[in-house]
Design an enzyme around this catalytic site. Structure first.
Site, mmCIF file in Angstrom:
data_model
loop_
_atom_site.group_PDB
_atom_site.id
_atom_site.type_symbol
_atom_site.label_atom_id
_atom_site.label_comp_id
_atom_site.label_asym_id
_atom_site.label_seq_id
_atom_site.Cartn_x
_atom_site.Cartn_y
_atom_site.Cartn_z
ATOM 1 N N SER A 16 23.761 39.424 25.293
ATOM 2 C CA SER A 16 24.588 40.215 26.210
ATOM 3 C C SER A 16 25.861 39.467 26.591
ATOM 4 C CB SER A 16 23.810 40.532 27.494
ATOM 5 O OG SER A 16 22.680 41.307 27.212
HETATM 6 N N1 SAH Z 1 18.588 39.710 27.445
HETATM 7 C C1 SAH Z 1 19.039 39.581 26.070
HETATM 8 C C2 SAH Z 1 19.680 40.846 25.584
HETATM 9 C C3 SAH Z 1 19.339 41.127 24.159
HETATM 10 S S1 SAH Z 1 19.766 42.723 23.558
HETATM 11 C C4 SAH Z 1 19.925 38.362 25.918
HETATM 12 O O1 SAH Z 1 20.358 37.809 26.918
HETATM 13 O O2 SAH Z 1 20.176 37.940 24.793
HETATM 14 C C5 SAH Z 1 18.358 43.704 24.003
HETATM 15 C C6 SAH Z 1 17.035 43.325 23.394
HETATM 16 O O3 SAH Z 1 16.085 44.340 23.761
HETATM 17 C C7 SAH Z 1 16.996 43.264 21.864
HETATM 18 O O4 SAH Z 1 16.571 42.004 21.462
HETATM 19 C C8 SAH Z 1 15.985 44.357 21.473
HETATM 20 O O5 SAH Z 1 15.211 44.024 20.343
HETATM 21 C C9 SAH Z 1 15.132 44.450 22.728
HETATM 22 N N2 SAH Z 1 14.395 45.706 22.874
HETATM 23 C C10 SAH Z 1 14.785 46.966 22.578
HETATM 24 N N3 SAH Z 1 13.806 47.854 22.874
HETATM 25 C C11 SAH Z 1 12.752 47.138 23.377
HETATM 26 C C12 SAH Z 1 11.444 47.483 23.850
HETATM 27 N N4 SAH Z 1 10.995 48.728 23.871
HETATM 28 N N5 SAH Z 1 10.649 46.466 24.280
HETATM 29 C C13 SAH Z 1 11.075 45.184 24.277
HETATM 30 N N6 SAH Z 1 12.301 44.798 23.828
HETATM 31 C C14 SAH Z 1 13.131 45.763 23.388
#
Ligand code: SAH
Length: 213
Positions: free
Chosen positions: A63
């Protein structure tokens, strides 16, 4: 943190302040969290402390720092807060929450990202509990949570997450089916009532059902 990255990170902090982030504890946590370690060495110097999202594989992104700061500020954690995070991704947001003294439980649906995040957090002594699984159902065994943070764009507010939030607790979740989501703060007033407040447009990768091995 290496002096070179410290310098770049303090510029980022100034930028986050100018964009409206006020909570000094949040800014302090970001200023000591080594975001550059989540980047391939080739991209580190140029991109790690820019205020942009960046690819981390599997079509996902780490993010944007502003988004991490905004969500963390809105979440309002204290030392010892029990936090459930949906979407571990790189583990960066997880690390920021640990830095603030929160007890973090985080779920990721991509096996490879789950493994990488685990390595990053372990190697840097961030003690979060990570789970490979589907965030739509939360993690009932450790519920209720003081705080819930969703870091992917949710099509709706999952009922399981609402029911795992403590009375008096806060959930920060971007909600929307398209490319743009509305950042929402959901406060649990009592057993049955929730108050919803809107905080404007953000862009996240979508929250998806089913796990991905
Ligand atoms: N907090 C993270 C943001 C990553 S982007 C950071 O700081 O890097 C969002 C993430 O949510 C992705 O890795 C994606 O695979 C995950 N995601 C999407 N749907 C999901 C679900 N149903 N359960 C768990 N993770 C999920």
């Amino acid at each position: 943190m290496e002096i070179k990255f410290k310098g770049l990170c303090s510029k980022l902090i100034i930028e986050l302040k100018s964009k409206g982030i006020k909570d000094q504890k949040v800014l302090d946590a970001i200023s000591v969290t080594p975001r550059h370690l989540l980047f391939d060495p080739v991209f580190r110097d140029k991109f790690a402390y820019q205020d942009i999202a960046f690819p981390i594989g599997e079509n996902q992104t780490i993010s944007q720092p502003y988004t991490v700061a905004f969500q963390t500020e809105l979440l309002a954690v204290s030392r010892g807060s029990k936090v459930l995070e949906i979407g571990t991704g790189s583990g960066y947001q997880t690390a920021v929450l640990c830095q603030l003294g929160a007890k973090v439980f985080s779920i990721e649906r991509h096996k490879s990202l789950f493994k990488n995040a685990k390595l990053f957090l372990n190697q840097n002594n961030y003690r979060a509990q990570l789970f490979f699984g589907d965030g739509f159902i939360g993690k009932k065994v450790f519920a209720p949570y003081d705080r819930i943070i969703v870091t992917c764009g949710a099509p709706f507010v999952p009922n399981d997450l609402k029911s795992q939030l403590k009375v008096g607790g806060r959930m920060v979740i971007p909600v929307g089916e398209g490319e743009v989501q509305q950042m929402k703060l959901i406060q649990r007033l009592n057993e049955d009532d929730f108050k919803e407040t809107n905080f404007g447009d953000f862009r996240f990768v979508p929250m998806l059902k089913n796990i991905n091995n």
